[in-house]
Write a protein that holds these residues in place. Sequence first.
Motif, mmCIF file in Angstrom:
data_model
loop_
_atom_site.group_PDB
_atom_site.id
_atom_site.type_symbol
_atom_site.label_atom_id
_atom_site.label_comp_id
_atom_site.label_asym_id
_atom_site.label_seq_id
_atom_site.Cartn_x
_atom_site.Cartn_y
_atom_site.Cartn_z
ATOM 1 N N ASN A 1 11.580 9.111 20.515
ATOM 2 C CA ASN A 1 11.358 9.504 21.908
ATOM 3 C C ASN A 1 9.985 10.117 22.148
ATOM 4 O OD1 ASN A 1 11.936 11.847 20.490
ATOM 5 N ND2 ASN A 1 13.292 12.701 22.040
ATOM 6 N N LEU A 2 9.132 10.137 21.122
ATOM 7 C CA LEU A 2 7.735 10.558 21.253
ATOM 8 C C LEU A 2 6.861 9.492 20.617
ATOM 9 C CD1 LEU A 2 7.897 14.363 20.312
ATOM 10 C CD2 LEU A 2 7.611 13.398 22.603
ATOM 11 N N SER A 3 5.805 9.108 21.291
ATOM 12 C CA SER A 3 4.924 8.085 20.738
ATOM 13 C C SER A 3 4.085 8.667 19.611
ATOM 14 C CB SER A 3 4.008 7.534 21.837
ATOM 15 O OG SER A 3 3.238 6.462 21.333
ATOM 16 N N GLN A 4 4.145 8.037 18.455
ATOM 17 C CA GLN A 4 3.396 8.493 17.293
ATOM 18 C C GLN A 4 2.635 7.315 16.691
ATOM 19 O OE1 GLN A 4 5.590 11.012 14.529
ATOM 20 N NE2 GLN A 4 7.143 11.432 16.080
ATOM 21 N N ARG A 5 1.431 7.585 16.280
ATOM 22 C CA ARG A 5 0.597 6.546 15.662
ATOM 23 C C ARG A 5 0.664 6.706 14.145
ATOM 24 N NH1 ARG A 5 -3.427 2.974 16.862
ATOM 25 N NH2 ARG A 5 -5.102 2.686 15.344
ATOM 26 N N TYR A 6 1.078 5.641 13.469
ATOM 27 C CA TYR A 6 1.256 5.693 12.024
ATOM 28 C C TYR A 6 0.096 5.001 11.319
ATOM 29 C CZ TYR A 6 6.007 6.929 13.339
ATOM 30 O OH TYR A 6 7.087 7.549 13.901
ATOM 31 N N PRO A 7 -0.229 5.450 10.119
ATOM 32 C CA PRO A 7 -1.280 4.774 9.347
ATOM 33 C C PRO A 7 -0.754 3.477 8.756
ATOM 34 C CG PRO A 7 -0.288 6.511 8.022
ATOM 35 C CD PRO A 7 0.342 6.607 9.393
ATOM 36 N N PRO A 8 -1.657 2.580 8.329
ATOM 37 C CA PRO A 8 -1.219 1.400 7.593
ATOM 38 C C PRO A 8 -0.522 1.841 6.300
ATOM 39 C CG PRO A 8 -3.485 1.171 8.324
ATOM 40 C CD PRO A 8 -3.101 2.599 8.558
ATOM 41 N N PRO A 9 0.455 1.115 5.805
ATOM 42 C CA PRO A 9 0.960 -0.169 6.315
ATOM 43 C C PRO A 9 2.044 -0.026 7.383
ATOM 44 C CG PRO A 9 2.062 0.335 4.271
ATOM 45 C CD PRO A 9 1.087 1.464 4.503
ATOM 46 N N PHE A 10 2.449 1.233 7.685
ATOM 47 C CA PHE A 10 3.572 1.423 8.609
ATOM 48 C C PHE A 10 3.250 0.859 9.993
ATOM 49 C CE2 PHE A 10 3.346 4.995 5.582
ATOM 50 C CZ PHE A 10 4.439 4.669 4.805
ATOM 51 N N ARG A 11 1.999 1.044 10.424
ATOM 52 C CA ARG A 11 1.599 0.507 11.723
ATOM 53 C C ARG A 11 1.655 -1.009 11.719
ATOM 54 N NH1 ARG A 11 -2.939 3.039 12.273
ATOM 55 N NH2 ARG A 11 -4.475 1.405 11.931
ATOM 56 N N TRP A 12 1.286 -1.630 10.613
ATOM 57 C CA TRP A 12 1.342 -3.094 10.519
ATOM 58 C C TRP A 12 2.793 -3.577 10.599
ATOM 59 C CZ3 TRP A 12 -2.138 -2.932 5.576
ATOM 60 C CH2 TRP A 12 -3.455 -2.582 5.953
ATOM 61 N N TRP A 13 3.680 -2.901 9.845
ATOM 62 C CA TRP A 13 5.091 -3.286 9.872
ATOM 63 C C TRP A 13 5.655 -3.130 11.287
ATOM 64 C CZ3 TRP A 13 6.307 0.290 5.111
ATOM 65 C CH2 TRP A 13 5.766 -0.294 3.963
ATOM 66 N N GLU A 14 5.328 -2.017 11.921
ATOM 67 C CA GLU A 14 5.809 -1.741 13.271
ATOM 68 C C GLU A 14 5.393 -2.838 14.244
ATOM 69 O OE1 GLU A 14 5.416 2.374 15.264
ATOM 70 O OE2 GLU A 14 3.710 1.217 16.024
ATOM 71 N N GLN A 15 4.124 -3.197 14.232
ATOM 72 C CA GLN A 15 3.638 -4.211 15.159
ATOM 73 C C GLN A 15 4.233 -5.581 14.864
ATOM 74 O OE1 GLN A 15 1.702 -3.861 18.026
ATOM 75 N NE2 GLN A 15 2.338 -1.753 17.585
ATOM 76 N N ALA A 16 4.418 -5.888 13.588
ATOM 77 C CA ALA A 16 5.033 -7.172 13.233
ATOM 78 C C ALA A 16 6.471 -7.239 13.747
ATOM 79 C CB ALA A 16 4.998 -7.376 11.721
ATOM 80 N N VAL A 17 7.222 -6.155 13.584
ATOM 81 C CA VAL A 17 8.610 -6.124 14.048
ATOM 82 C C VAL A 17 8.660 -6.243 15.561
ATOM 83 C CG1 VAL A 17 10.665 -4.667 14.272
ATOM 84 C CG2 VAL A 17 9.515 -4.868 12.060
ATOM 85 N N LEU A 18 7.796 -5.509 16.276
ATOM 86 C CA LEU A 18 7.808 -5.545 17.739
ATOM 87 C C LEU A 18 7.520 -6.945 18.273
ATOM 88 C CD1 LEU A 18 5.974 -2.220 18.715
ATOM 89 C CD2 LEU A 18 8.431 -2.627 18.477
ATOM 90 N N ASN B 1 5.537 17.051 17.517
ATOM 91 C CA ASN B 1 5.946 15.741 16.998
ATOM 92 C C ASN B 1 7.450 15.525 17.007
ATOM 93 O OD1 ASN B 1 6.580 17.592 15.041
ATOM 94 N ND2 ASN B 1 5.845 16.356 13.320
ATOM 95 N N TRP B 2 8.184 16.350 17.790
ATOM 96 C CA TRP B 2 9.645 16.211 17.790
ATOM 97 C C TRP B 2 10.244 16.788 19.058
ATOM 98 C CZ3 TRP B 2 13.934 19.386 18.150
ATOM 99 C CH2 TRP B 2 15.155 18.825 17.781
ATOM 100 N N GLU B 3 11.207 16.058 19.640
ATOM 101 C CA GLU B 3 12.086 16.559 20.681
ATOM 102 C C GLU B 3 13.491 16.088 20.338
ATOM 103 O OE1 GLU B 3 10.907 15.210 24.527
ATOM 104 O OE2 GLU B 3 9.163 16.537 24.650
#
Length: 370
Positions: free
Chosen positions: A120-137, A274-276
């Motif tokens: 419920n909060l937008s967070q920017r992750y470093p690679p490779p997590f950001r790559w996995w996230e974008q691929a899944v989306l 970073n949390w709600e």
Amino acid sequence: MRVLMVSKACLVGAYQTKLEAIGQMDGVELAVVVPPRWLDPAGEVPLERSHTEGYTLWVDPMRFNGSFHLHYYPQLKKRLAQFKPDIVHMDEEPYNLATWLGVRQGQKVGAKTLFFSWQNLSQRYPPPFRWWEQAVLKQVDYAIMGNQASVKVWQGKGYEGRHQVIPQFGVSPEVFVPPARRDEGRGFVIGAAGRRLVPEKGIDLLLRAVAKLPGMWRLHIAGEGPEKRKLEALAEKLQIRERVFFDGAIGSTEMPSYLQNLDVLVLPSRSLPNWEEQFGRVLIEAMACEVAVVGSDSGEIPHVIGEAGLVFVEDDEEGLRGQLEKLMRTEGLRAELGRKGREHVLAQYTQEQVARQTVAVYEEMMGLGA
């Protein structure tokens, strides 16, 4: 319609009632992959085999157990070949390795795929997590979000696919029931229940709020975690230690009886950068037991409570104390909120309703909806 769900959350026995409800629905053959345990930082969560009728439960090894981002199931490819699902339901966030692998492997066997998110909060992750996230989306066919804020998060990150807002789990109203009677003359019993005792759960605020309450009261705190010793020390400092009971971790099957002994359940969460609070499941469990609830206005809490409980501004000690005093002095209000709470749960938050909504998503994915 064959559905393979991958979910470490379904280790919890009470949560498995949703699986039974899905498995009993016409046209659905459900198999669920869980690990034998989850090594949560707050303490190990072992598998509870409590509700296992009507679906297949596979207990498979997990690599990097305890890592929210890196865990995955090395036997999943084998399970996919064995079960040949129409849908792979990854009950995980899209930036996790398990979700990325599950979506890729599912699509290779011709299955449609979906993920679940509480984010419920937008967070920017470093690679490779950001790559996995974008691929899944980009690749996934559907998304189930646990709250409205999550929809905004993932659309803001580029998700353009179909989605529904459905809680991950509801409650079983046959398990979470009001007590036959509540003992009179025992004083006012306040409770706070969760798995992890951490700063964001606001238990320190609750201790300070109850310290100045008049009359006969006692406070029960369920959970374990890094804050426990600090909280015990704070109770000593406030000179209320003899009224405060730290009950440790309470298993999901024991939670109904634990909640039934309370007059009020408090969820005093405080938001962090970073949390709600993403939902607050213990609220609907308590409401199902006709226990009055009080929650802060962190994240999703006010929406979950609705008109069936009391809300205070997070981190407002006086505001919380005022709500507790109101309930302490007015038994009729406690009873009224208890009744409203159970009605609220029966109308929106049962496992059967969550299961029905989830199966409607499956049918939409398969083009079977009305």
